[in-house]
Design a protein around this motif. Structure first.
Motif, PDB file in Angstrom:
ATOM      1  N   LYS A  31     -30.826 -23.963   0.370  1.00  0.00           N
ATOM      2  CA  LYS A  31     -30.574 -22.535   0.639  1.00  0.00           C
ATOM      3  C   LYS A  31     -31.801 -21.883   1.281  1.00  0.00           C
ATOM      4  O   LYS A  31     -31.670 -21.041   2.170  1.00  0.00           O
ATOM      5  CB  LYS A  31     -30.176 -21.801  -0.638  1.00  0.00           C
ATOM      6  CG  LYS A  31     -31.245 -21.735  -1.714  1.00  0.00           C
ATOM      7  CD  LYS A  31     -30.750 -20.934  -2.916  1.00  0.00           C
ATOM      8  CE  LYS A  31     -31.849 -20.814  -3.965  1.00  0.00           C
ATOM      9  NZ  LYS A  31     -31.399 -19.995  -5.126  1.00  0.00           N
ATOM     10  N   ASP A  32     -32.997 -22.267   0.839  1.00  0.00           N
ATOM     11  CA  ASP A  32     -34.209 -21.702   1.424  1.00  0.00           C
ATOM     12  C   ASP A  32     -34.420 -22.212   2.846  1.00  0.00           C
ATOM     13  O   ASP A  32     -34.939 -21.490   3.707  1.00  0.00           O
ATOM     14  CB  ASP A  32     -35.423 -22.057   0.563  1.00  0.00           C
ATOM     15  CG  ASP A  32     -35.352 -21.428  -0.825  1.00  0.00           C
ATOM     16  OD1 ASP A  32     -34.798 -20.310  -0.938  1.00  0.00           O
ATOM     17  OD2 ASP A  32     -35.835 -22.049  -1.780  1.00  0.00           O
ATOM     18  N   PHE A  58     -21.681 -25.149  -2.218  1.00  0.00           N
ATOM     19  CA  PHE A  58     -23.006 -24.727  -1.761  1.00  0.00           C
ATOM     20  C   PHE A  58     -22.891 -23.458  -0.916  1.00  0.00           C
ATOM     21  O   PHE A  58     -23.693 -22.522  -1.067  1.00  0.00           O
ATOM     22  CB  PHE A  58     -23.654 -25.851  -0.948  1.00  0.00           C
ATOM     23  CG  PHE A  58     -24.877 -25.423  -0.191  1.00  0.00           C
ATOM     24  CD1 PHE A  58     -26.089 -25.242  -0.847  1.00  0.00           C
ATOM     25  CD2 PHE A  58     -24.818 -25.171   1.178  1.00  0.00           C
ATOM     26  CE1 PHE A  58     -27.218 -24.820  -0.145  1.00  0.00           C
ATOM     27  CE2 PHE A  58     -25.944 -24.762   1.876  1.00  0.00           C
ATOM     28  CZ  PHE A  58     -27.141 -24.580   1.207  1.00  0.00           C
ATOM     29  N   ILE A  59     -21.898 -23.389  -0.034  1.00  0.00           N
ATOM     30  CA  ILE A  59     -21.707 -22.189   0.792  1.00  0.00           C
ATOM     31  C   ILE A  59     -21.347 -20.994  -0.097  1.00  0.00           C
ATOM     32  O   ILE A  59     -21.827 -19.873   0.135  1.00  0.00           O
ATOM     33  CB  ILE A  59     -20.609 -22.424   1.847  1.00  0.00           C
ATOM     34  CG1 ILE A  59     -21.005 -23.559   2.786  1.00  0.00           C
ATOM     35  CG2 ILE A  59     -20.345 -21.151   2.650  1.00  0.00           C
ATOM     36  CD1 ILE A  59     -22.250 -23.286   3.599  1.00  0.00           C
ATOM     37  N   ASP A  61     -22.382 -20.420  -3.061  1.00  0.00           N
ATOM     38  CA  ASP A  61     -23.618 -19.970  -3.701  1.00  0.00           C
ATOM     39  C   ASP A  61     -24.591 -19.333  -2.718  1.00  0.00           C
ATOM     40  O   ASP A  61     -25.514 -18.615  -3.129  1.00  0.00           O
ATOM     41  CB  ASP A  61     -24.297 -21.151  -4.409  1.00  0.00           C
ATOM     42  CG  ASP A  61     -23.482 -21.687  -5.573  1.00  0.00           C
ATOM     43  OD1 ASP A  61     -22.639 -20.938  -6.103  1.00  0.00           O
ATOM     44  OD2 ASP A  61     -23.685 -22.860  -5.948  1.00  0.00           O
ATOM     45  N   MET A  62     -24.410 -19.597  -1.424  1.00  0.00           N
ATOM     46  CA  MET A  62     -25.310 -19.057  -0.406  1.00  0.00           C
ATOM     47  C   MET A  62     -25.082 -17.571  -0.138  1.00  0.00           C
ATOM     48  O   MET A  62     -25.959 -16.889   0.406  1.00  0.00           O
ATOM     49  CB  MET A  62     -25.117 -19.796   0.927  1.00  0.00           C
ATOM     50  CG  MET A  62     -25.901 -21.079   1.094  1.00  0.00           C
ATOM     51  SD  MET A  62     -27.694 -20.827   1.142  1.00  0.00           S
ATOM     52  CE  MET A  62     -27.896 -19.731   2.555  1.00  0.00           C
ATOM     53  N   HIS A  65     -27.651 -14.984  -1.214  1.00  0.00           N
ATOM     54  CA  HIS A  65     -28.914 -15.356  -0.591  1.00  0.00           C
ATOM     55  C   HIS A  65     -28.933 -14.939   0.879  1.00  0.00           C
ATOM     56  O   HIS A  65     -29.929 -14.424   1.380  1.00  0.00           O
ATOM     57  CB  HIS A  65     -29.109 -16.867  -0.733  1.00  0.00           C
ATOM     58  CG  HIS A  65     -30.526 -17.305  -0.702  1.00  0.00           C
ATOM     59  ND1 HIS A  65     -31.488 -16.817  -1.560  1.00  0.00           N
ATOM     60  CD2 HIS A  65     -31.171 -18.210   0.090  1.00  0.00           C
ATOM     61  CE1 HIS A  65     -32.646 -17.397  -1.304  1.00  0.00           C
ATOM     62  NE2 HIS A  65     -32.483 -18.247  -0.303  1.00  0.00           N
ATOM     63  N   LEU A  66     -27.819 -15.161   1.573  1.00  0.00           N
ATOM     64  CA  LEU A  66     -27.717 -14.723   2.962  1.00  0.00           C
ATOM     65  C   LEU A  66     -27.867 -13.206   3.059  1.00  0.00           C
ATOM     66  O   LEU A  66     -28.636 -12.694   3.873  1.00  0.00           O
ATOM     67  CB  LEU A  66     -26.374 -15.154   3.550  1.00  0.00           C
ATOM     68  CG  LEU A  66     -26.164 -16.653   3.816  1.00  0.00           C
ATOM     69  CD1 LEU A  66     -24.692 -16.940   4.085  1.00  0.00           C
ATOM     70  CD2 LEU A  66     -27.017 -17.119   4.995  1.00  0.00           C
TER      71      LEU A  66
END
Length: 371
Positions: A31-32, A58-59, A61-62, A65-66
């Protein structure tokens, strides 16, 4: 003098028997890593092998963060632009409507019965509920249009495909969507698409015809078109996935870079990471079907970055939503609209079609035990 010689020999032996640090230049959590790429790029294309549960999760959870880093849009291959207004309404509604989610996916692809993709809509809705009425909302952009597979004719394939793809070449269409919704508005976006559509530099020059007729990748894809628009502001990342094999191995799945990439990752005992495909990694040779398109192919020719969540033999297929077809008459509302009937003959019953869908996300079968 003798001590110096022994010291030099020792250093050389250590270098030859270890993986140099430069093989994984500045590895980050996935993610980072994606967020870091947006520092110098406006469009990040994330190429996936469809139907992998861990990658879609994963997307999911992103999303927060995005948003926290100024990326407010996720473009997805799996939706029709005709339904963009309805999707926008769903993602900011006071109450979430799971049936509307299924209906939107069904409109685009009657077989996309995969719960993890549906849950992406729910995760965005949940996140938008945490924002105030004055704050910008996170969006999902539909990058496709509805294909008219009911008009496909096996006896007149070329002519009927023009009716199926009635709004023109699909990646040209997608490029116009991205230009309108992202580039012209001077925004940024993560685009989740099938791997070939993410190619930006690989096979980019359409003016140079590919002589090898075995090459399965000959079109100008979304990534190519976006690269023409904004150049190095586009960045292509691939999820760890298999590549198509060649005729010599009966086109069975093969591990990227002839298995050397996963060997390097496992040798360093690295967990989930994102990294640039540069230096030693970029120079790894690849003899998959991609190499039939470009002689002396190296991994660095194919993509700019890479995300590793788990070895292929530890990934799982997406979950089938058993209620996806509820209330639908198979013969009239499903069967005529099944995608790609020229590749896979549509089954005569819903049970048969569900079996076909399950086989599609059977990763043990897809990857054949490779890592």
């Amino acid at each position: 003098m003798r001590f110096s010689l022994i010291f030099i020999i020792t250093i050389l032996l250590i270098s030859c028997n270890s993986t140099p640090k430069e093989n994984f230049r500045n590895p980050l959590l996935p993610k980072d890593y994606i967020i870091k790429k947006f520092q110098n790029h406006d469009i990040v294309l994330l190429g996936e092998d469809h139907g992998v549960k861990e990658h879609v999760e994963f997307i999911q959870d992103m999303i927060p963060h995005l948003y926290r880093n100024g990326i407010y849009q996720l473009g997805m291959e799996f939706g029709a632009y005709e339904m963009q207004e309805q999707l926008d309404e769903l993602l900011i509604a006071d109450e979430y409507d799971p049936q509307k989610t299924k209906d939107l996916f069904f409109f685009y692809n009657v077989g996309w019965a995969f719960l993890e993709y549906h849950e992406l809509y729910h995760k965005v809705w949940e996140f938008n509920q945490t924002l105030t009425s004055q704050e910008k909302k996170f969006r999902i952009i539909n990058l496709s249009y509805q294909f008219h597979w009911e008009k496909f004719d096996m006896n007149h394939q070329e002519a009927s495909l023009k009716e199926v793809f009635h709004l023109g070449e699909i990646d040209s269409f997608r490029c116009e969507i991205v230009k309108d919704q992202v580039i012209n508005k001077k925004e940024k976006a993560l685009l989740l698409v099938g791997t070939p559509h993410a190619f930006s530099k690989f096979l980019h020059d359409a003016s140079k015809p590919i002589e090898n007729k075995n090459c399965p990748f000959v079109d100008t894809y979304l990534g190519h078109r976006l690269y023409d628009e904004i150049g190095d502001k586009v960045f292509t990342i691939l999820f760890h996935q298999s590549f198509l094999g060649t005729k010599e191995n009966n086109y069975k799945s093969v591990s990227p870079a002839n298995g050397r990439l996963i060997e390097m990752i496992e040798k360093k005992h690295i967990g989930k990471i994102g990294f640039d495909v540069s230096r030693n990694i970029a120079n790894l040779t690849d003899n998959s079907a991609l190499s039939e398109c470009q002689p002396h192919l190296k991994l660095g020719d194919v993509c700019d970055g890479y995300i590793f969540i788990a070895p292929l033999n530890e990934l799982t297929g997406c979950t089938i939503d058993a209620s996806y077809f509820s209330g639908k008459d198979y013969k009239t509302e499903v069967y005529p609209f099944i995608p790609d009937p020229n590749w896979h003959k549509p089954p005569e019953t819903l049970e048969g079609y569900l079996g076909q869908i399950r086989r599609y996300v059977d990763l043990e079968e897809r990857y054949g035990g490779i890592k």
